[in-house]
Design a protein around this motif. Structure first.
Motif, PDB file in Angstrom:
ATOM      1  N   VAL A 405     -10.242  70.024 203.132  1.00 38.25           N
ATOM      2  CA  VAL A 405     -10.627  70.643 201.865  1.00 38.25           C
ATOM      3  C   VAL A 405      -9.374  71.148 201.153  1.00 38.25           C
ATOM      4  CG1 VAL A 405     -12.036  72.402 200.748  1.00 38.25           C
ATOM      5  CG2 VAL A 405     -12.814  71.352 202.875  1.00 38.25           C
ATOM      6  N   ILE A 406      -9.252  70.801 199.883  1.00 41.21           N
ATOM      7  CA  ILE A 406      -8.172  71.322 199.033  1.00 41.21           C
ATOM      8  C   ILE A 406      -8.820  72.045 197.861  1.00 41.21           C
ATOM      9  CG2 ILE A 406      -6.188  70.744 197.596  1.00 41.21           C
ATOM     10  CD1 ILE A 406      -5.762  68.278 199.282  1.00 41.21           C
ATOM     11  N   CYS A 407      -8.400  73.280 197.635  1.00 41.03           N
ATOM     12  CA  CYS A 407      -8.960  74.083 196.544  1.00 41.03           C
ATOM     13  C   CYS A 407      -7.870  74.460 195.558  1.00 41.03           C
ATOM     14  CB  CYS A 407      -9.628  75.351 197.096  1.00 41.03           C
ATOM     15  SG  CYS A 407     -11.185  75.023 197.949  1.00 41.03           S
ATOM     16  N   VAL A 408      -8.199  74.324 194.270  1.00 40.99           N
ATOM     17  CA  VAL A 408      -7.268  74.661 193.193  1.00 40.99           C
ATOM     18  C   VAL A 408      -7.934  75.701 192.298  1.00 40.99           C
ATOM     19  CG1 VAL A 408      -5.932  73.779 191.251  1.00 40.99           C
ATOM     20  CG2 VAL A 408      -6.296  72.345 193.269  1.00 40.99           C
ATOM     21  N   PRO A 409      -7.243  76.818 192.022  1.00 44.99           N
ATOM     22  CA  PRO A 409      -7.854  77.858 191.185  1.00 44.99           C
ATOM     23  C   PRO A 409      -7.890  77.449 189.713  1.00 44.99           C
ATOM     24  CG  PRO A 409      -5.597  78.458 191.725  1.00 44.99           C
ATOM     25  CD  PRO A 409      -5.901  77.199 192.492  1.00 44.99           C
ATOM     26  N   GLU A 410      -8.892  77.959 188.990  1.00 43.17           N
ATOM     27  CA  GLU A 410      -9.004  77.764 187.552  1.00 43.17           C
ATOM     28  C   GLU A 410      -8.955  79.135 186.881  1.00 43.17           C
ATOM     29  OE1 GLU A 410     -11.624  73.791 186.994  1.00 43.17           O
ATOM     30  OE2 GLU A 410     -12.737  75.526 187.712  1.00 43.17           O
ATOM     31  N   PHE A 411      -8.201  79.239 185.817  1.00 45.01           N
ATOM     32  CA  PHE A 411      -7.910  80.525 185.196  1.00 45.01           C
ATOM     33  C   PHE A 411      -8.544  80.633 183.816  1.00 45.01           C
ATOM     34  CE2 PHE A 411      -4.479  79.341 188.032  1.00 45.01           C
ATOM     35  CZ  PHE A 411      -4.292  80.474 188.798  1.00 45.01           C
ATOM     36  N   ASP A 412      -8.815  81.876 183.426  1.00 50.33           N
ATOM     37  CA  ASP A 412      -9.247  82.115 182.054  1.00 50.33           C
ATOM     38  C   ASP A 412      -8.025  82.418 181.199  1.00 50.33           C
ATOM     39  OD1 ASP A 412      -8.470  84.668 182.727  1.00 50.33           O
ATOM     40  OD2 ASP A 412     -10.514  85.478 182.833  1.00 50.33           O
ATOM     41  N   ILE A 413      -8.249  82.782 179.959  1.00 49.15           N
ATOM     42  CA  ILE A 413      -7.124  83.016 179.044  1.00 49.15           C
ATOM     43  C   ILE A 413      -6.292  84.216 179.477  1.00 49.15           C
ATOM     44  CG2 ILE A 413      -8.265  81.933 177.082  1.00 49.15           C
ATOM     45  CD1 ILE A 413      -9.058  84.684 176.107  1.00 49.15           C
ATOM     46  N   ASP A 414      -6.871  85.101 180.299  1.00 53.03           N
ATOM     47  CA  ASP A 414      -6.130  86.267 180.796  1.00 53.03           C
ATOM     48  C   ASP A 414      -5.486  85.996 182.145  1.00 53.03           C
ATOM     49  OD1 ASP A 414      -6.884  87.795 178.578  1.00 53.03           O
ATOM     50  OD2 ASP A 414      -8.820  88.281 179.500  1.00 53.03           O
ATOM     51  N   LYS A 415      -5.476  84.722 182.549  1.00 55.30           N
ATOM     52  CA  LYS A 415      -4.881  84.293 183.815  1.00 55.30           C
ATOM     53  C   LYS A 415      -5.596  84.871 185.029  1.00 55.30           C
ATOM     54  CE  LYS A 415      -0.291  83.434 181.888  1.00 55.30           C
ATOM     55  NZ  LYS A 415       1.172  83.691 182.019  1.00 55.30           N
ATOM     56  N   ASN A 416      -6.865  85.180 184.872  1.00 55.92           N
ATOM     57  CA  ASN A 416      -7.696  85.585 186.001  1.00 55.92           C
ATOM     58  C   ASN A 416      -8.421  84.358 186.551  1.00 55.92           C
ATOM     59  OD1 ASN A 416      -7.108  88.382 185.684  1.00 55.92           O
ATOM     60  ND2 ASN A 416      -8.567  88.467 183.999  1.00 55.92           N
ATOM     61  N   VAL A 417      -8.513  84.267 187.879  1.00 53.00           N
ATOM     62  CA  VAL A 417      -9.202  83.136 188.504  1.00 53.00           C
ATOM     63  C   VAL A 417     -10.699  83.309 188.311  1.00 53.00           C
ATOM     64  CG1 VAL A 417      -9.615  81.853 190.640  1.00 53.00           C
ATOM     65  CG2 VAL A 417      -7.371  82.865 190.210  1.00 53.00           C
ATOM     66  N   THR A 418     -11.295  82.375 187.606  1.00 45.91           N
ATOM     67  CA  THR A 418     -12.735  82.435 187.344  1.00 45.91           C
ATOM     68  C   THR A 418     -13.532  81.520 188.254  1.00 45.91           C
ATOM     69  OG1 THR A 418     -12.513  80.722 185.660  1.00 45.91           O
ATOM     70  CG2 THR A 418     -12.348  83.020 184.931  1.00 45.91           C
ATOM     71  N   SER A 419     -12.904  80.428 188.661  1.00 47.23           N
ATOM     72  CA  SER A 419     -13.597  79.470 189.522  1.00 47.23           C
ATOM     73  C   SER A 419     -12.569  78.687 190.315  1.00 47.23           C
ATOM     74  CB  SER A 419     -14.470  78.518 188.694  1.00 47.23           C
ATOM     75  OG  SER A 419     -13.682  77.840 187.735  1.00 47.23           O
ATOM     76  N   VAL A 420     -13.065  77.906 191.258  1.00 46.65           N
ATOM     77  CA  VAL A 420     -12.204  77.119 192.141  1.00 46.65           C
ATOM     78  C   VAL A 420     -12.708  75.680 192.141  1.00 46.65           C
ATOM     79  CG1 VAL A 420     -11.437  76.776 194.519  1.00 46.65           C
ATOM     80  CG2 VAL A 420     -11.634  79.091 193.596  1.00 46.65           C
ATOM     81  N   LEU A 421     -11.792  74.739 191.935  1.00 44.15           N
ATOM     82  CA  LEU A 421     -12.132  73.318 192.023  1.00 44.15           C
ATOM     83  C   LEU A 421     -11.767  72.818 193.415  1.00 44.15           C
ATOM     84  CD1 LEU A 421     -13.167  70.846 190.445  1.00 44.15           C
ATOM     85  CD2 LEU A 421     -10.782  70.293 189.953  1.00 44.15           C
ATOM     86  N   CYS A 422     -12.750  72.322 194.148  1.00 44.62           N
ATOM     87  CA  CYS A 422     -12.557  71.909 195.544  1.00 44.62           C
ATOM     88  C   CYS A 422     -12.744  70.399 195.678  1.00 44.62           C
ATOM     89  CB  CYS A 422     -13.553  72.603 196.468  1.00 44.62           C
ATOM     90  SG  CYS A 422     -13.390  74.399 196.496  1.00 44.62           S
ATOM     91  N   THR A 423     -11.855  69.766 196.431  1.00 48.01           N
ATOM     92  CA  THR A 423     -12.019  68.369 196.822  1.00 48.01           C
ATOM     93  C   THR A 423     -12.117  68.316 198.335  1.00 48.01           C
ATOM     94  OG1 THR A 423      -9.626  68.006 196.933  1.00 48.01           O
ATOM     95  CG2 THR A 423     -10.730  67.526 194.849  1.00 48.01           C
ATOM     96  N   VAL A 424     -13.125  67.603 198.830  1.00 46.85           N
ATOM     97  CA  VAL A 424     -13.366  67.484 200.270  1.00 46.85           C
ATOM     98  C   VAL A 424     -13.147  66.037 200.663  1.00 46.85           C
ATOM     99  CG1 VAL A 424     -14.974  67.893 202.161  1.00 46.85           C
ATOM    100  CG2 VAL A 424     -15.071  69.329 200.099  1.00 46.85           C
ATOM    101  N   GLN A 425     -12.107  65.789 201.448  1.00 45.17           N
ATOM    102  CA  GLN A 425     -11.769  64.426 201.862  1.00 45.17           C
ATOM    103  C   GLN A 425     -12.281  64.175 203.275  1.00 45.17           C
ATOM    104  OE1 GLN A 425      -7.595  63.619 202.374  1.00 45.17           O
ATOM    105  NE2 GLN A 425      -7.827  61.454 201.938  1.00 45.17           N
TER     106      GLN A 425
END
Length: 508
Positions: A405-425
């Protein structure tokens, strides 16, 4: 029985008595030695049969082991502690553009010419040897010719049971394609975000009650606002012409049912001006809450704006739906925002089933829920890419029993992590082959240990014969020396043939 006779009585001297006693002892030793020698010959013949049988079995096992390793699509290698290749499968040779045998006896410096990249390899080799623990390089970059490869490499220390020397066993997973897909996805998302910012169409985000949560620059301009604060928290009803109140009331909070139906309306700006607009809304999760994104545009720009928005969204969905990896977007509160079609091969449930639910609410196993919770929270906490390996025994022979599993954070305009995009190989095949490789290695270790132990018996026999020869020489009895020497030569030749056979097999 040993007898000494004469034709007249005599008295034996002490020297004569000792000589007779010594002679009798020598005869008994000869009897015992003869019997033991016959026993050793029988044991040696039996041992030769066992060695031949085990050698044939080992050769057959090694043949299939080599085939299995070469079938693995990921690079696998074995180095000594100085970094020289002792073994490499076809995938490792292909990575360097060589035949796997061309790597043997060489180090990575013969193939990797980028000093920074070679330093990563060398440092990880030294860390494996020095720390005697597994070293993982989550993203190793190797530039070969004009191509840049992205690898996930694991190195573990192993001890050779033959010479006790430390070896480095390594397995790499080529993430180059995944990396490029990730880059394309990031570029797509970045383009989408830029599209929202620079879009000539007004874009708003409102909650299910119709309160404005976000507006892009064109949205501010459309309503005559200078700053977002002038719109935040206000109801969209404040900006709609009274003639369209009923239609708007029927649309607020019902974007899913409207299914993208465009509405023609009239809006009122902060300055009181009335403008003609077209609006379309979609539901989505915004900062962990259900919301609606409303796109408002001039009638003249209707088709252009619509195509621009949906083109970006369609590219993203096409990319994820056609991926064999599981791709999911998970909010910081652990609820699923999106998951692609690959999940259906495991659960058989529709994609909409997961939206807005946590892993536990979706009925996933407890250990999977704990793993998802751990990696999402870690990604949110550190604000950068993280990875994790886990096993799901309940899947048995299905894909994704072992997964990376690889997870990449996603940020809002204030650079706060709002969600995580995960890929499962799915790395099930790699893990199964790795287990089989380790088990076969253990079988080989046991055979080598057993063979080396059993070879000591003939050597002890030869040592016994040499001691007897020494004893005979000291007592000046040379009659049996040639026989002892002949037997030693025969034993040594048989032993040498056995050892040569094992050495030849080892070389092969």
């Amino acid at each position: 029985t040993l007898c000494v006779l004469d034709n007249k009585p005599k008295t034996l001297s002490e020297n004569q008595k000792q000589s007779l006693a010594l002679l009798a002892k020598q005869v008994m030793i000869g009897f015992k030695l003869n019997r033991r020698e016959r026993e050793l010959e029988l044991e040696h013949v039996a041992m030769e049969d066992v060695i031949i049988e085990r050698t044939e079995t080992l050769m057959d096992t090694n043949h299939w082991l080599s085939k299995i390793i070469d079938l693995v699509p990921h690079p696998i290698f074995l180095k000594d502690k100085s970094g020289k290749y002792l073994l490499a499968n076809e995938a490792q040779g292909k990575l360097f553009g060589k035949h796997s045998n061309d790597l043997l006896g060489k180090t990575d410096v013969d193939f990797v010419f980028n000093q920074a990249e070679y330093k990563v390899i060398k440092d990880s080799d030294e860390a494996t040897v020095k720390g005697r623990e597994t070293v993982i390089i989550p993203e190793q970059i190797i530039t070969l010719g004009d191509t840049k490869y992205y690898l996930h490499t694991s190195k573990i220390p192993v001890i050779s049971p033959v010479d006790g020397e430390l070896r480095i066993l390594g397995v790499s997973v080529d993430l180059t394609e995944v990396r490029f897909l990730q880059m394309e996805y990031n570029q797509s998302m970045e383009a989408y975000q830029k599209l929202v910012e620079i879009s000539p169409d007004a874009i708003y985000i409102q909650n299910k009650s119709g309160e404005i949560l976000f507006a892009n620059p064109s949205g501010l301009k459309l309503l005559g606002a200078i700053h977002i604060k002038e719109l935040l928290g206000r109801s969209v009803m404040d900006f709609i012409h009274p003639d369209f109140f009923t239609e708007l009331e029927n649309r607020i909070g019902k974007s899913e049912k409207l299914n993208g139906i465009v509405s023609e309306q009239k809006a009122i700006t902060l300055a009181g001006d009335i403008i003609d607009i077209e609006a379309v809304s979609v539901s989505f999760m915004y900062n962990g809450i259900e919301a609606e994104q409303v796109i408002v545009r001039d009638v003249s720009d209707k088709m252009k704006a619509r195509q621009s928005l949906y083109h970006s969204r369609e590219e993203f969905r096409t990319l994820t739906d056609n991926s064999t990896d599981i791709i999911a977007r998970i909010n910081a509160d652990l609820t699923f925002v999106y998951i692609n079609k690959a999940i259906t091969s495991i659960t058989g449930k529709s994609l909409d089933f997961y939206s807005g639910k946590t892993a536990k609410q979706a009925g996933l196993e407890d250990h999977l829920c704990m793993g998802i919770e751990y990696i999402v929270q870690k990604t949110v906490a550190v604000g950068k890419k993280t990875s994790l390996y886990f096993e799901n025994p309940a899947l048995n022979d299905k894909p994704f029993r072992y997964a990376h599993v690889i997870c990449v954070p996603e940020f809002d305009i204030d650079k706060n992590v709002t969600s995580v995009l995960c890929t499962v190989q799915d790395v099930t095949e790699l893990k199964e082959n790795e287990k089989q490789l380790i088990q076969t290695g253990k079988d080989l270790d046991r055979f080598v240990y057993s063979a080396s132990h059993e070879l000591r018996a003939p050597l002890k026999s030869i040592l016994g014969l040499s001691n007897l020869m020494k004893y005979e020489i000291e007592n000046k009895n040379y009659t049996e020396l040639n026989e002892y020497n002949s037997r030693i030569e025969r034993s040594v030749k048989r032993l040498d043939e056995t050892v040569q056979g094992i050495i030849e097999y080892s070389r092969n």
